[in-house]
Scaffold this motif. Structure first.
Motif: not given
Lengths: 114, 115
Positions: B45, B48, B55-56, B58-59
């Motif tokens: 991922l 998102q 919402v995400d 982080s990667q």
């Protein structure tokens, strides 16, 4: 065409036999576990899922078994057909703060021989 | 049957160039995901979205990657500048909502080759 996963573990099965693909997961807090099938040049296709409070779920020709004690998931395909040839991934659904996300395991290539 | 659409299917670009991928999720799906899949591995991922909000991420390598979903429907993932290590399959997926993240539907992907 594209070749996905040149160095993936490979399971070779004769047409008509049953296939068992295994997966180990890491997070005991995951609430769902899912199997995906990925054919060459395509995106992953949902096969079957299982909730963490279950240990077995059956679909059409497929069965998923969940062993939470050893954190192990398996996909059984009955009467394997040439069209089942693909790379299979297990995934676990984890909650991270306000979001949920899938984390995929290492794939297994299934080769069906005639 | 409703499907996730992605374009282009294939993209070849030179390093240091900019590249963009487009995704149209299944109608009514509020949650959209971008993944990167390196040959021989499972998808990872990158970002998102829930409607138009991230919402995400982080990667997501934010120094070169950006993603947007301005109207909460289709989405664009951009890489600028592209590097050789960015060669991979970029997959888009969608789900009805965050609570059904375990039931994601994937598009056919964009195969990126950076030369």
């Amino acid at each position: 065409g594209e070749s996905v996963g040149l160095h993936l573990p490979t399971l070779s099965v004769q047409e008509g036999d049953n296939s068992i693909i295994n997966c180990a997961y890491s997070n005991s807090a995951s609430d769902y576990f899912i199997w995906y099938k990925q054919e060459s040049g395509k995106g992953p296709q949902f096969i079957i899922d299982i909730r963490s409070n279950m240990d077995k779920r059956q679909g059409q020709r497929v069965t998923v078994l969940l062993n939470k004690t050893v954190k192990h998931l398996s996909l059984q395909i009955a009467a394997t057909q040439p069209g089942d040839s693909a790379v299979y991934f297990c995934a676990e659904n984890r909650h991270t703060g306000t979001a949920s996300k899938l984390t995929f395991g290492t794939g297994t290539r299934l080769q069906v021989t005639l | 049957e409703a499907e996730v659409a992605q374009s282009p299917r294939y993209k070849i670009t030179e390093k240091s160039q900019a590249v963009a991928f487009w995704c149209d999720p299944i109608s009514g799906h509020a949650t959209l995901y971008w993944y990167r899949q390196i040959l021989g591995q499972g998808p990872e991922l990158l970002v998102q979205f829930q409607d138009e909000s991230v919402v995400d991420d982080s990667q997501l390598p934010k120094d070169r990657f950006s993603a947007e979903r301005l109207k909460g429907v289709d989405s664009t993932l951009k890489i600028q500048p592209a590097e050789l290590g960015d060669s991979a399959m970029y997959l888009c997926a969608s789900s009805f909502g965050q609570a059904s993240s375990y039931e994601q539907y994937f598009g056919p992907g964009t195969r990126l080759t950076v030369t």
